[in-house]
Enzyme design. Sequence first.
Site, PDB file in Angstrom:
ATOM      1  CG  ASP A 150      -2.181  -2.569   7.348  1.00 50.33           C
ATOM      2  OD1 ASP A 150      -3.310  -2.611   7.860  1.00 50.33           O
ATOM      3  OD2 ASP A 150      -1.826  -1.670   6.564  1.00 50.33           O
ATOM      4  CD1 TRP A 183      -2.671   1.616   0.445  1.00 51.54           C
ATOM      5  CD2 TRP A 183      -2.097   1.834   2.593  1.00 51.54           C
ATOM      6  NE1 TRP A 183      -3.426   2.639   0.969  1.00 51.54           N
ATOM      7  CE2 TRP A 183      -3.088   2.788   2.287  1.00 51.54           C
ATOM      8  CE3 TRP A 183      -1.585   1.771   3.879  1.00 51.54           C
ATOM      9  CZ2 TRP A 183      -3.585   3.679   3.227  1.00 51.54           C
ATOM     10  CZ3 TRP A 183      -2.066   2.660   4.829  1.00 51.54           C
ATOM     11  CH2 TRP A 183      -3.050   3.597   4.512  1.00 51.54           C
ATOM     12  CB  ALA A 211      -7.055  -2.879   6.022  1.00 49.56           C
ATOM     13  CE  LYS A 239     -10.083  -0.069   3.340  1.00 53.13           C
ATOM     14  NZ  LYS A 239      -9.095   0.683   4.155  1.00 53.13           N
TER      15      LYS A 239
END
Length: 394
Positions: free
Chosen positions: A208, A127, A210, A243
Amino acid sequence: MLSHLTDQPADKILELMKLYRDDPRPQKIDLGVGVYKDADGKTPIFRAIKAAEKKLWEQEETKSYVGLIGDPAYRDALAGLILGDAVPSDKIAGAATPGGTGAVRQCFELARMANPDVRVWVSDPTWPNHLSILKFMGLPTQSYRYFDSETRAVDFDGMMADLAEAQPGDLVLLHGCCHNPTGANLNMSQWQAVVDLLLKTGATPMIDIAYQGFGDGLDADAAGTRLVASSVPELLIAASCSKNFGIYRERAGLALAISQEAARRDTHEGALAFLNRQNFSFPPDHGTRLVTLVLTDPDLRADWASELEDIRLGMLKLREQLAAELQAASGSDRFGFVAEHRGMFSRLGTTPEMVERLREDHAIYMVGDSRMNIAGLNAHTVPVLAKAIVDTGI
């Protein structure tokens, strides 16, 4: 003083959004922005979130500050969702943050506080904001191979060879599931090999996560993270609710620090509280309160999980349809990776020039590295995209 400021590089995704808005062609397709959209192109509010907001409106009696780490009930509820029973609660320190990005930043800050000379290993690609934040913080980075542009799968041999060079005091950044931007994920045997390598090198992992629930399901998407958490001496986790709860603008994130030494928990949580105080003081509460209500109410949780599963299956159906359309249009199975990838994104593995041709000739917008947001499609636009990809010569 301010006269010395210079213009900053424009955000490529924001630039792409503007180009898309200004494009008058009615058949244009937006696959750039990393936001979930339904078949009508809208980002819906989950039913359970709507119900939780009503419940909160009826029950809430104050808008005063929460603690520096946020509401502990939020930490416990979201940590439970991510970790299950992989780690005893007395080994988990956590603090609410402004979104997943805030959690990423606080984890980097915590790592630097623990080791001012920390070096961060980052997948190639990752990202973009990971690298942007690290550069702004002045933290040294080292990339490790991750994505094979030929097979569009994980370059696991390259990844392991690179990470074998990690050292104690280094931080290894991993994606928990639904890798952004590639959509290519580790399987469980590969996760185990990563754990074994981390134990050998002494490097500290940071995960991470998400997109839990967007790939193979809530538990399956957290399996790698749970394995790491139960196996290594220390782990940092940056989590986002944007999300999988659909509350992007509410900015609900969580930074977690896990240690096998339960006696270190209070110290770690105190450090996270200190960092919150320095960076933004008290974290936002509205979104985290909604998440807590959903996760702690059996009916709301069941409804939320059901709707999330419908979203996940819908994206899988789009992947399968796109792979089939591409096979039919190209007469080749070289696009089978689309159905194998998971989450919102897949990376075509083509050149920026080809991506530009898709935009100019077919009004199809995706990020220059060929990341496309599968959730930007619907059953009617999938054949259009497939034909455009083949006609462009990708």
